[in-house]
Structures are given as structure tokens and as C-alpha cells.
Design an enzyme around this catalytic site. Structure first.
Site, PDB file in Angstrom:
ATOM      1  N   GLY B  16      13.696  15.677  72.996  1.00 32.89           N
ATOM      2  CA  GLY B  16      12.405  15.377  72.374  1.00 32.89           C
ATOM      3  C   GLY B  16      12.442  14.117  71.532  1.00 32.89           C
ATOM      4  O   GLY B  16      13.462  13.785  70.944  1.00 32.89           O
ATOM      5  N   THR B 150      17.916  14.822  66.313  1.00 30.00           N
ATOM      6  CA  THR B 150      16.950  15.908  66.481  1.00 30.00           C
ATOM      7  C   THR B 150      16.229  16.155  65.177  1.00 30.00           C
ATOM      8  O   THR B 150      16.847  16.169  64.111  1.00 30.00           O
ATOM      9  CB  THR B 150      17.587  17.221  66.966  1.00 30.00           C
ATOM     10  OG1 THR B 150      16.624  18.277  66.807  1.00 30.00           O
ATOM     11  CG2 THR B 150      18.818  17.615  66.173  1.00 30.00           C
ATOM     12  N   ASP B 152      15.099  18.875  64.464  1.00 24.66           N
ATOM     13  CA  ASP B 152      15.404  20.265  64.114  1.00 24.66           C
ATOM     14  C   ASP B 152      16.585  20.389  63.156  1.00 24.66           C
ATOM     15  O   ASP B 152      16.756  21.418  62.514  1.00 24.66           O
ATOM     16  CB  ASP B 152      15.692  21.073  65.382  1.00 24.66           C
ATOM     17  CG  ASP B 152      14.448  21.243  66.238  1.00 24.66           C
ATOM     18  OD1 ASP B 152      13.346  21.267  65.670  1.00 24.66           O
ATOM     19  OD2 ASP B 152      14.585  21.354  67.468  1.00 24.66           O
ATOM     20  N   MET B 196       7.275  22.712  63.231  1.00 25.30           N
ATOM     21  CA  MET B 196       8.175  22.857  64.372  1.00 25.30           C
ATOM     22  C   MET B 196       9.530  23.421  63.933  1.00 25.30           C
ATOM     23  O   MET B 196       9.956  23.249  62.795  1.00 25.30           O
ATOM     24  CB  MET B 196       8.391  21.514  65.054  1.00 25.30           C
ATOM     25  CG  MET B 196       7.226  21.073  65.929  1.00 25.30           C
ATOM     26  SD  MET B 196       7.563  19.431  66.667  1.00 25.30           S
ATOM     27  CE  MET B 196       6.243  19.344  67.898  1.00 25.30           C
ATOM     28  N   ARG B 198      12.286  26.088  66.328  1.00 22.39           N
ATOM     29  CA  ARG B 198      12.301  27.329  67.089  1.00 22.39           C
ATOM     30  C   ARG B 198      13.262  28.340  66.463  1.00 22.39           C
ATOM     31  O   ARG B 198      12.897  29.454  66.127  1.00 22.39           O
ATOM     32  CB  ARG B 198      12.724  27.012  68.521  1.00 22.39           C
ATOM     33  CG  ARG B 198      12.499  28.112  69.507  1.00 22.39           C
ATOM     34  CD  ARG B 198      13.071  27.713  70.853  1.00 22.39           C
ATOM     35  NE  ARG B 198      12.297  26.680  71.518  1.00 22.39           N
ATOM     36  CZ  ARG B 198      12.728  25.471  71.835  1.00 22.39           C
ATOM     37  NH1 ARG B 198      13.959  25.103  71.526  1.00 22.39           N
ATOM     38  NH2 ARG B 198      11.955  24.613  72.461  1.00 22.39           N
ATOM     39  N   GLU B 253       7.297  27.758  63.495  1.00 19.16           N
ATOM     40  CA  GLU B 253       6.760  28.262  64.773  1.00 19.16           C
ATOM     41  C   GLU B 253       7.597  29.411  65.312  1.00 19.16           C
ATOM     42  O   GLU B 253       7.112  30.236  66.074  1.00 19.16           O
ATOM     43  CB  GLU B 253       6.706  27.133  65.810  1.00 19.16           C
ATOM     44  CG  GLU B 253       8.066  26.540  66.138  1.00 19.16           C
ATOM     45  CD  GLU B 253       8.041  25.474  67.238  1.00 19.16           C
ATOM     46  OE1 GLU B 253       7.131  25.478  68.071  1.00 19.16           O
ATOM     47  OE2 GLU B 253       8.958  24.627  67.247  1.00 19.16           O
ATOM     48  N   ARG B 309       6.821  14.765  64.596  1.00 25.70           N
ATOM     49  CA  ARG B 309       8.053  14.229  65.176  1.00 25.70           C
ATOM     50  C   ARG B 309       7.952  12.753  65.538  1.00 25.70           C
ATOM     51  O   ARG B 309       8.961  12.119  65.812  1.00 25.70           O
ATOM     52  CB  ARG B 309       8.505  15.050  66.379  1.00 25.70           C
ATOM     53  CG  ARG B 309       7.727  14.817  67.643  1.00 25.70           C
ATOM     54  CD  ARG B 309       8.332  15.636  68.786  1.00 25.70           C
ATOM     55  NE  ARG B 309       7.734  15.241  70.044  1.00 25.70           N
ATOM     56  CZ  ARG B 309       7.861  15.921  71.175  1.00 25.70           C
ATOM     57  NH1 ARG B 309       8.560  17.039  71.190  1.00 25.70           N
ATOM     58  NH2 ARG B 309       7.299  15.509  72.279  1.00 25.70           N
TER      59      ARG B 309
END
Lengths: 415, 415
Positions: B16, B150, B152, B196, B198, B253, B309
Site C-alpha cells: 500500500g 508501512t 501500520d 486504518m 487491521r 477498523e 495514508r
């Protein structure tokens, strides 16, 4: 009406927040503090509702320190708080309606309020108009001024509204980034971005301005000024897929089919606000499902949502400068020229170079009318904006007005 | 392994997009162009997939003009394009799997590729690990390096990942603005903001850092590291309503109930990506409906979605500086120290003042593991972050790295 009226001023904010409504407040405060006719400058918390409860603050006191005014200019949302209060008809014969206005003017008298500045959108201009009508009936000398503010840019009489430029800068900037983001994969995909704007498509139009600069912009832009046709949308997507696999679409939350149904109707909550406006949600979501069913490719929907109206970190310098100027000018014309019952407004002299003047006009000719995007700003297919539209919007997003940061976060004032 | 290996380099981006992955690319380009061992610096379009199709560009050619590198640093998303390709097992006996690796190494040979840099997240490190295993079986001298990226922040071994700081700065900045926006009305309302992430709640945690600076932050913050309980959420909302009428909640999320079901499961699409990850959508939406049913007040949900992002207009200066540095360091250790099959990483020496070093580690020990937010960063109630978490995140969002603007819009490079 040109005599000096000596007394106190009160200022309030109403309607939805914007990134520039506090800049206008700062302009009113600057103007009022430096005007000899005005003694104390009160702020009403939560608009006319808070004024009725006498929830007032002395703004001269709070802003003795000039650097605080600068922080106020860059702070998003309404620092004094807002309200959504629909005033009764000032010509009403009902006792409760008259009691409302009596109460308002009692407070004016109690605090010797001679200047009333109300910063807001269409519904707020309705408040200014009604107070002006009632004031004309009363033997009480007060000057009542509306100062425009709305990200929707849908007030008539003015070239544009404070707050629009900053919201448009957020939307257009984020769109250039979303377009870059969507371009990274080679698989067929459609990204549908939903922009605020119930009846007027100004903010959605701003999503498309990159095209005038040769920047990759959304492929398709749909405004509520045109009937939306799912068949034509699908046809436009097919044409766009011939050029590249990643299609980006900007849609206004308020787009409707020819029969008047909102595209997002299936997913809307059905409730209405006190002015009778329907709450909409999920226009992009509804289109996402339709495109997925038709094309079977990856489809995403993105709602820009609240950040587009409070994104002060990417405010337009032009917008903030103008917002301060129009607030100060409202004070000047009221105090120095005896103007009342009017709204200050922008008149554009030219786009290249960008030159404007601040004028004023009877608010009764302004309230409750909506200024939509004109025909010449929308292309023949109804699926993008024209170059003329870009030339109208671009000067309004010019310049970056960054807030101060501390440890990585913007410093915003809380009153 | 310390001998000079002379040849060409190739660099790719995968996974991503982030606001910093191009800064890392710029670092690799800078490092490679100035390293005597490396002749031509190729870029592969759309990662390993594009390399297989020999879709290569000569980056030395494109970036002869140094000012272009600066524009690349500030451009969001993957300028070379990205892919999501899961490589076969390099120890597989299947003919098609072996054919895949044969093809990759044929291209290496054809273009005399001796350095392979792959910028990406967890799945990309899996690619680096597999290529390294296969390279070890082959009689072909190549140095293969992973460079982390990332939003994340969930890669193990590194203190944090390039891209996280800028996404965290977008999220935390926009949260301070949403909190101001929501504070304007006096009516009871809940605003739920979906971030965002996961499996790891790092980015959602960043929504709460304002509290360490005394800035109004979200009242409640929910990470996927803790089981989510609707009853406890309602109880926390009731407590929050005792303080003020406008509650702001940040949720990841990926939050799940104790039985493992995603909170957004009812509204998710059910599809999975090629790595088997479920696509989630609508966690905030699901909570919006639940809170509305329970409290009967105004409830809004906001998905921060793609802009978080790719929001290069509010990138973290610390993040972009570090991203350039780690890209250049990957080249240096590969070319000058003979390192291969490893990932470059950050080691934090101290938070106050913020000091870090760049190290490297075997990618086989890193790929396919997820680093979650540790217990000491989440409060006992599981509904906010701790001060220790703020001290971890704040240095990473420090400083503003603004892109250049032209006529009000950011200038981003398109390769």
C-alpha cells in the site's frame, strides 16, 4: 444614519463550522477594538441561543494579547460555539414569538448592545434579516450586520464566501493525493470520492481544478446542478477505462436522479434538521455498489466528511486574509457609515490578477436564496468542470496559511 | 562478503502507498548514484510484477536534475507503482514455481543486476526473504535488501516504520480539528472516527496523542489489541457524557469482539486480498448504528480512509528525513559492507531527546510477523492510550515537511 452610535458590540457564530469562521471573528474583534464608537466587545457563546441565556464573554479581555488573535485566525470551527436556531417571523402575531424578540431586545438594552455581528451562512442571514425587521419596529437604535461564512459557497450576492477557499483547498489538495494513491496499481479499479454540498456543487467542483494546471485530477466530477443518470455514468466510466485502469470520480453528496430522488437515498437516514434539510449519507457508497455490480472490478468509496470543513492545517491564505478583512469591514461600515440590516460581501474585479472589493447589501435580498454553480462552469456532458470554473476557483485556494505547531501538533485556541 | 561487487542496481516499491515511500526511494537513488560499485540504477514499475515484464526505467537519467529528487521526497504514494504479488515457496518442487524464480534471475542476469532493493511492508519482506533463499541456491552474486515501509507500523525488529510518522501526523492533526469541530454545538452527540489498521492499533493510537500536550483529544480510543465490548463502550460513553455533551471516539477498523468477530463484520464486503487478509469496511458505521439505538442522540461516523495514508501535504519532517536516510543506508551496507538478505531498521536510543540509529537484520527473522501495540501503551480500561505511548509516538510526528505549491496546489512528481 451617519451619526456616531456609541455603545457595546456583540458578535456570534452560527451554522456549520469552517476553517475560516474564526478568522472572520478575529477581523470583527480587531475592527471593534480599534473603533472609537465601540466600548466593550462581547462574544455570545453558541450564537443567539447562548445570548438568550446571557452566556457572554468579554473578547477585549481575552484578546488583550495580540498573539492570541493570530492563533484564533488559524483555529478551525467556531471558537465561540455555534447553534442552529430558526427565529420566528418578526411579523408574527403569536405571543410566544413576540416574547422571543422582546427577550432578545431586553438583553440588548441590558448590555447596551448597539452593534450586532452575526457570522454565518444562509440560515444565519435569515436571523440577521428577522432581527433587522424587528429592530425597525422597535424604538431601539442598533446596527445589525451579517458576515458571510459557509464552505458551500452558496450565498447569493457575494462572489464567494469566507470558508469556501479553505475547504476547496483541502478538497483539491487531497484529490491530487488520492489520484496519486490510486495510480499505483495496474488492476482495474474505481474510486468514488464524496464531497459535501447539498444543493450547490461548488466544493465538489473544486475537486477538479487540478486539470487546469495539467495535474492529474479526477476523471469525472458530478455536481447536484445536473440530473444524475446511472447509464451515462457507466458510459463515462467505460470511456475513462480506455485511457487508464484507475478511475477517480468526485461526486457531490447531493446529486439526484431526474425524478428528484437522491442517489444516496437508499442509504440515507431519512431525518431532517430544524430547517427541514434532509440528512444525506452514503452517495458514494450507493455508487460503489452500483459500479461493482456493473463492472465487477475493485470499487472504493471515500467520504471526505468532517475534515474538509475543519482542515485548518491546509487553510487557504487568500481565504483567511479575506475572512479577517471582511469581518473588520463589517464593523467599519456599521460604526463609521451607519450601515445596518446588511451583509458584507466580496465583489470580484478580476481573476488574473485576482482583485476584489468588499461591498455590502440588504440582507433581505440575500437570505434564503441559494447560488448554484452556473451552466458555463459545467461541461456539456455534465461530468466535469470547465476551464472557466477553474479560473474562478483557483485564486480562492492560493497561498498556504499554516498554523503554528508544537511537538508535531497544530496549536489551536480554545475559548 | 566484503569484496566490492560491481554492477547495476534495481529498486522497487510494493504494498500500500504511504506519504514517505517515495522519500525512501529518493534515499536509495541518492545512495546508489553516489556509490562507486553501482553503475546504472533501474527502477521497476509496479514492483516485482513489472520487473518480470521488464518494465524498467533508468532512474539516474530521470534524476540528473537534483531538484526532482526533492519533489520526489514530498510526493505521496509509490511513484514507481506498486503490486501485491505473493511469491511462491523457493523450496517448492513445482515446475511453475521454479520457472518463476528462473525468470526473475534471467532478468537479473540480462541487466547485470547485482543489487536489489525492495521497499515495502510485511508482504514485501516476504518477497525479499524468498528471493534471498533462492539466490543462495543459485550461483549468482546479488545483494538483496528490504527497506521497510508501512503506515501500520507493524513490522517486528524495527522501532518504527517509515511512513507511519506521516500517517500518524495526518491522523493526530485531523483529530485535533475534528474535536474542535464537534465542540461547537451544545446538543448531545457522538462522533466515531475510524482509523486504518487491521491487526495493529498504532495508527489509531496516534489519534490520542494530543492528551499528552493538554490538547483536547478524543475521549475514547479503541485498538484491535483489546477485545471490544459493546457494554463497556456504552458505559464509557455514559461516563464521558458527564463531562461534556460532545464525545469523540477513535476506533481501529480492525477491532473485534471477544469471540473474534469483527465489529464491522455486518458491514464488511467479505472478500479477501491475495494474502488472505479480509477487507474491512464500516466499523465506525456499525458503531454509529449501535450508539444511535442505545442513546438516541445524534451520532456520526467518519472514516479517515485513503487521505490518511497519502496525506503528503501534512507529512512529518522526522518521517521524511528518516525515510531518505534509511534508503541511502540500505545501499551503503549492501555495497560497502556486503550485507544481503537483510532489512534495514531503526533502533531508538532515546525519546527525549529523540535519538536513533539505523541497523539491519536478517529478513527471515522479520517477515510474516506482526508487532502489536504493547500492553503498557494501552490504559487499564482498554479505552485510551497511556502517556508512555504518547512519548513513543510524538517524536515521530515532529516537524512539518511541506511540499511546494503552485497556484494553491501541491506539486507532486509523476514518473
Amino acid at each position: 444614519m451617519n451619526g456616531k452610535l456609541i455603545g457595546n458590540a456583540i458578535v456570534g457564530q452560527s451554522g456549520g463550522p469552517t476553517a475560516a469562521i474564526n478568522a472572520t471573528l478575529a477581523g470583527v474583534i480587531k475592527g471593534a477594538l480599534s473603533n472609537g464608537a465601540i466600548k466593550t466587545v462581547y462574544g455570545m457563546r453558541n450564537g443567539i441561543e447562548g445570548m438568550l441565556a446571557e452566556r457572554l464573554v468579554d473578547l477585549g479581555d481575552i484578546f488583550l494579547d495580540e498573539s492570541k488573535l493570530d492563533m484564533l485566525i488559524h483555529t478551525p470551527a467556531a471558537a465561540l460555539g455555534s447553534c442552529r436556531k430558526k427565529l420566528p417571523d418578526p411579523k408574527s402575531e403569536k405571543a410566544e414569538d413576540m416574547a422571543f424578540f422582546e427577550k432578545v431586545f431586553e438583553i440588548f438594552k441590558k448590555y447596551d448592545i448597539r452593534y450586532f455581528f452575526y457570522i454565518g451562512g444562509n440560515d444565519s442571514m435569515d436571523t440577521v434579516a428577522k432581527l433587522s425587521v424587528y429592530a425597525a419596529k422597535k424604538d431601539y437604535d442598533i446596527r445589525i450586520m451579517g458576515v458571510p461564512k459557509t464552505i458551500d459557497n452558496d450565498l447569493v450576492a457575494t462572489d464567494h464566501t469566507p470558508g469556501f477557499g479553505s475547504a476547496a483547498k483541502f478538497v483539491s489538495t487531497v484529490m491530487t493525493e488520492i489520484v496519486r494513491d490510486c495510480a499505483v496499481y495496474t488492476t482495474k479499479a474505481v474510486t468514488i470520492v464524496e464531497v459535501m454540498g447539498r444543493d450547490a456543487g461548488w466544493l465538489t467542483a473544486s475537486a477538479g481544478v487540478g486539470k487546469a494546471l495539467g495535474i492529474d485530477a479526477p476523471d469525472l466530477v458530478y455536481l447536484p446542478e445536473r440530473d444524475f443518470s446511472m447509464e451515462e455514468f457507466f458510459a463515462s466510466l467505460r470511456t475513462a477505462f480506455e485511457k487508464h485502469p484507475n478511475i477517480v470520480v468526485a461526486v457531490s453528496e447531493g446529486i439526484r436522479f431526474a425524478d428528484g430522488r437522491y442517489v444516496g437515498e437508499g442509504t440515507q437516514s431519512g431525518s431532517t434538521d430544524v430547517f427541514g434539510h434532509k440528512y444525506l449519507a452514503g452517495t458514494a457508497k450507493a455508487l460503489e455498489l452500483a459500479v461493482k455490480a456493473e463492472f465487477g472490478c475493485k470499487v472504493r468509496s471515500v467520504e471526505l466528511n468532517l475534515p474538509q470543513r475543519c482542515g485548518a492545517h491546509i487553510a487557504s491564505k487568500t481565504d483567511l486574509d479575506e475572512s479577517v478583512a471582511i469581518g473588520a469591514e463589517a464593523v467599519r461600515v456599521a460604526a463609521d457609515e451607519g450601515v445596518s440590516g446588511e451583509m458584507v460581501l466580496f465583489e470580484r474585479i478580476s481573476s488574473t490578477p485576482y482583485v476584489y472589493e468588499i461591498k455590502h447589501k440588504k440582507v433581505s435580498e440575500i437570505a434564503n436564496a441559494v447560488r448554484c454553480v452556473p451552466d458555463e462552469y459545467i461541461n456539456a456532458e455534465g461530468n466535469h468542470i470547465t476551464d472557466a470554473c477553474c479560473e474562478y476557483i483557483l485564486p480562492l485556494i492560493e497561498g498556504e496559511a499554516y498554523p503554528e505547531y508544537e511537538r508535531g501538533l497544530p496549536k489551536y485556541i480554545v475559548l
